[in-house]
Design a protein around this motif. Structure first.
Motif, PDB file in Angstrom:
ATOM      1  N   UNK A  61       0.826  -1.214   0.000  1.00 39.70           N
ATOM      2  CA  UNK A  61       0.000   0.000   0.000  1.00 39.70           C
ATOM      3  C   UNK A  61       0.860   1.263   0.000  1.00 39.70           C
ATOM      4  N   UNK A  62       2.087   1.147   0.465  1.00 41.19           N
ATOM      5  CA  UNK A  62       2.970   2.335   0.553  1.00 41.19           C
ATOM      6  C   UNK A  62       3.984   2.363  -0.594  1.00 41.19           C
ATOM      7  N   UNK A  63       3.719   1.581  -1.638  1.00 42.88           N
ATOM      8  CA  UNK A  63       4.713   1.418  -2.707  1.00 42.88           C
ATOM      9  C   UNK A  63       5.213   2.753  -3.292  1.00 42.88           C
ATOM     10  N   UNK A  64       4.275   3.648  -3.629  1.00 42.87           N
ATOM     11  CA  UNK A  64       4.686   4.890  -4.294  1.00 42.87           C
ATOM     12  C   UNK A  64       5.564   5.730  -3.373  1.00 42.87           C
ATOM     13  N   UNK A  65       5.168   5.811  -2.103  1.00 42.01           N
ATOM     14  CA  UNK A  65       5.966   6.601  -1.138  1.00 42.01           C
ATOM     15  C   UNK A  65       7.344   5.970  -0.935  1.00 42.01           C
ATOM     16  N   UNK A  66       7.384   4.645  -0.862  1.00 42.71           N
ATOM     17  CA  UNK A  66       8.678   3.969  -0.665  1.00 42.71           C
ATOM     18  C   UNK A  66       9.572   4.217  -1.884  1.00 42.71           C
ATOM     19  N   UNK A  67       8.959   4.155  -3.072  1.00 43.73           N
ATOM     20  CA  UNK A  67       9.728   4.393  -4.310  1.00 43.73           C
ATOM     21  C   UNK A  67      10.328   5.800  -4.318  1.00 43.73           C
ATOM     22  N   UNK A  68       9.572   6.755  -3.786  1.00 39.28           N
ATOM     23  CA  UNK A  68      10.031   8.147  -3.794  1.00 39.28           C
ATOM     24  C   UNK A  68      11.099   8.395  -2.728  1.00 39.28           C
ATOM     25  N   UNK A  69      10.837   7.942  -1.499  1.00 38.37           N
ATOM     26  CA  UNK A  69      11.731   8.302  -0.390  1.00 38.37           C
ATOM     27  C   UNK A  69      12.897   7.329  -0.211  1.00 38.37           C
ATOM     28  N   UNK A  70      12.735   6.081  -0.679  1.00 37.81           N
ATOM     29  CA  UNK A  70      13.814   5.069  -0.629  1.00 37.81           C
ATOM     30  C   UNK A  70      14.199   4.626   0.783  1.00 37.81           C
ATOM     31  N   UNK A  71      13.451   5.102   1.760  1.00 38.31           N
ATOM     32  CA  UNK A  71      13.745   4.711   3.145  1.00 38.31           C
ATOM     33  C   UNK A  71      12.416   4.371   3.817  1.00 38.31           C
ATOM     34  N   UNK A  72      12.389   3.241   4.536  1.00 36.91           N
ATOM     35  CA  UNK A  72      11.161   2.926   5.264  1.00 36.91           C
ATOM     36  C   UNK A  72      11.475   2.348   6.632  1.00 36.91           C
ATOM     37  N   UNK A  73      10.507   2.557   7.516  1.00 35.55           N
ATOM     38  CA  UNK A  73      10.579   1.970   8.851  1.00 35.55           C
ATOM     39  C   UNK A  73       9.332   1.115   9.029  1.00 35.55           C
ATOM     40  N   UNK A  74       9.547  -0.154   9.353  1.00 37.31           N
ATOM     41  CA  UNK A  74       8.436  -1.076   9.567  1.00 37.31           C
ATOM     42  C   UNK A  74       8.094  -1.118  11.052  1.00 37.31           C
ATOM     43  N   UNK A  75       6.843  -0.778  11.344  1.00 40.30           N
ATOM     44  CA  UNK A  75       6.359  -0.849  12.726  1.00 40.30           C
ATOM     45  C   UNK A  75       5.551  -2.129  12.855  1.00 40.30           C
ATOM     46  N   UNK A  76       6.207  -3.159  13.372  1.00 36.16           N
ATOM     47  CA  UNK A  76       5.571  -4.474  13.454  1.00 36.16           C
ATOM     48  C   UNK A  76       4.891  -4.700  14.806  1.00 36.16           C
ATOM     49  N   UNK A  77       4.857  -3.656  15.621  1.00 33.73           N
ATOM     50  CA  UNK A  77       4.198  -3.730  16.937  1.00 33.73           C
ATOM     51  C   UNK A  77       4.801  -4.841  17.807  1.00 33.73           C
ATOM     52  N   UNK A  78       6.125  -4.941  17.766  1.00 28.33           N
ATOM     53  CA  UNK A  78       6.808  -5.961  18.555  1.00 28.33           C
ATOM     54  C   UNK A  78       7.172  -5.360  19.901  1.00 28.33           C
ATOM     55  N   UNK A  79       6.455  -5.782  20.963  1.00 29.79           N
ATOM     56  CA  UNK A  79       6.615  -5.096  22.246  1.00 29.79           C
ATOM     57  C   UNK A  79       7.231  -5.963  23.335  1.00 29.79           C
ATOM     58  N   UNK A  80       7.769  -7.109  22.957  1.00 33.74           N
ATOM     59  CA  UNK A  80       8.372  -7.959  23.980  1.00 33.74           C
ATOM     60  C   UNK A  80       9.620  -7.278  24.567  1.00 33.74           C
ATOM     61  N   UNK A  81       9.957  -7.664  25.766  1.00 35.17           N
ATOM     62  CA  UNK A  81      11.161  -7.114  26.394  1.00 35.17           C
ATOM     63  C   UNK A  81      12.035  -8.271  26.902  1.00 35.17           C
ATOM     64  N   UNK A  82      13.230  -7.926  27.382  1.00 30.52           N
ATOM     65  CA  UNK A  82      14.143  -8.939  27.913  1.00 30.52           C
ATOM     66  C   UNK A  82      14.478  -9.966  26.846  1.00 30.52           C
ATOM     67  N   UNK A  83      14.724 -11.200  27.287  1.00 30.88           N
ATOM     68  CA  UNK A  83      15.130 -12.242  26.328  1.00 30.88           C
ATOM     69  C   UNK A  83      14.003 -12.581  25.346  1.00 30.88           C
ATOM     70  N   UNK A  84      12.734 -12.348  25.727  1.00 24.94           N
ATOM     71  CA  UNK A  84      11.596 -12.638  24.828  1.00 24.94           C
ATOM     72  C   UNK A  84      11.641 -11.762  23.575  1.00 24.94           C
ATOM     73  N   UNK A  85      12.306 -10.616  23.670  1.00 20.04           N
ATOM     74  CA  UNK A  85      12.417  -9.718  22.506  1.00 20.04           C
ATOM     75  C   UNK A  85      13.078 -10.439  21.330  1.00 20.04           C
ATOM     76  N   UNK A  86      13.952 -11.381  21.641  1.00 17.89           N
ATOM     77  CA  UNK A  86      14.752 -12.050  20.602  1.00 17.89           C
ATOM     78  C   UNK A  86      14.133 -13.373  20.140  1.00 17.89           C
ATOM     79  N   UNK A  87      12.913 -13.681  20.607  1.00 21.06           N
ATOM     80  CA  UNK A  87      12.279 -14.954  20.240  1.00 21.06           C
ATOM     81  C   UNK A  87      11.005 -14.719  19.461  1.00 21.06           C
ATOM     82  N   UNK A  88      10.854 -15.411  18.317  1.00 20.84           N
ATOM     83  CA  UNK A  88       9.591 -15.424  17.553  1.00 20.84           C
ATOM     84  C   UNK A  88       9.096 -14.035  17.157  1.00 20.84           C
TER      85      UNK A  88
END
Ligand SMILES: [Zn+2]
Length: 225
Positions: free
Chosen positions: A110-137
């Motif tokens: 859905x953001x293809x045109x903007x990504x094509x123009x700016x060439x930089x993107x940040x993916x917000x995957x809503x990953x909120x784990x902390x500690x060692x769980x941050x690195x799993x799954x």
């Protein structure tokens, strides 16, 4: 609150900044196999007249930037990082929590045109784990989504997860694919939920260190000046 800190916090501000950086601290969780984080007192004010700390940690600790040398011996290393490639206007791609499923082209196209123009993107995957769980799954890019981004000729991919690919060989392949295209990867961003626009001004400043494959950075969003 300590008086000096209170006075600082009451100063008039002329800029709004959201800090997107994870805080480094002694003994914090790190990726399996990476060096532990140790922050210890080297000199103490009481005994030596000043407090001086000693830091020991891996290059890929906390919020950091990966460069080609991370996986490619002949790839360029940290001293060659081009700041304009990792700072500037970026597209924020919000992705509903994937619960172990990979991020697909459908999630980002859905953001293809903007990504094509700016060439930089940040993916917000809503990953909120902390500690060692941050690195799993944590949510990762599908091979197709990785190819799709490479085809768009992007310069930088930022994520709120520890890596664009899963732990192990499959994840290594995703890293290699992006780094072979000289795409910078910013891993471990945080506080992305505080950004309300779908493009924002990112300032990402890796420490100026020579010969590293990944360097800790301070990353901020400037939301108004
Ligand atoms: Zn890394």
């Amino acid at each position: 609150m300590e008086a000096g800190l209170k006075r600082d916090q009451e100063r008039k501000r002329t800029i709004d900044i959201i800090d997107l950086t994870r805080r480094l601290e002694d003994s914090m969780a790190v990726f399996s196999g990476h060096p532990p984080v140790s922050i210890t007192r080297h000199l103490t004010a009481g005994k030596d007249g000043r407090n001086v700390e000693k830091i020991s940690m891996g290059g890929h600790t906390g919020t950091h930037v990966d460069v080609p040398y991370h996986f490619i011996d002949k790839g360029f290393s940290s001293e060659n990082i081009s700041l304009p490639s990792i700072c500037g206007a970026v597209v924020l791609v919000n992705i509903a929590f994937k619960d172990g499923k990979p991020i697909t082209v459908k999630d980002i196209q859905g953001k293809k045109e903007k990504i094509k123009t700016l060439k930089k993107l940040v993916v917000h995957a809503h990953w909120q784990q902390t500690g060692q769980s941050y690195y799993k799954d944590y949510p990762t890019l599908s091979v197709d989504a990785c190819e799709w981004l490479c085809d768009l000729n992007i310069e930088m991919l930022g994520m709120d997860t520890p890596s664009p690919g899963p732990f192990g060989q499959k994840g290594d392949e995703i890293h290699k694919r992006l780094l072979r295209e000289n795409i910078y990867i910013i891993e471990g961003l945080t506080n992305l939920d505080r950004i309300k626009e779908d493009t924002f001004l990112l300032v990402c400043l890796p420490l100026s260190i020579k010969a590293m494959g990944g360097v800790p950075c301070r990353a901020i969003a400037i939301t108004s000046i």
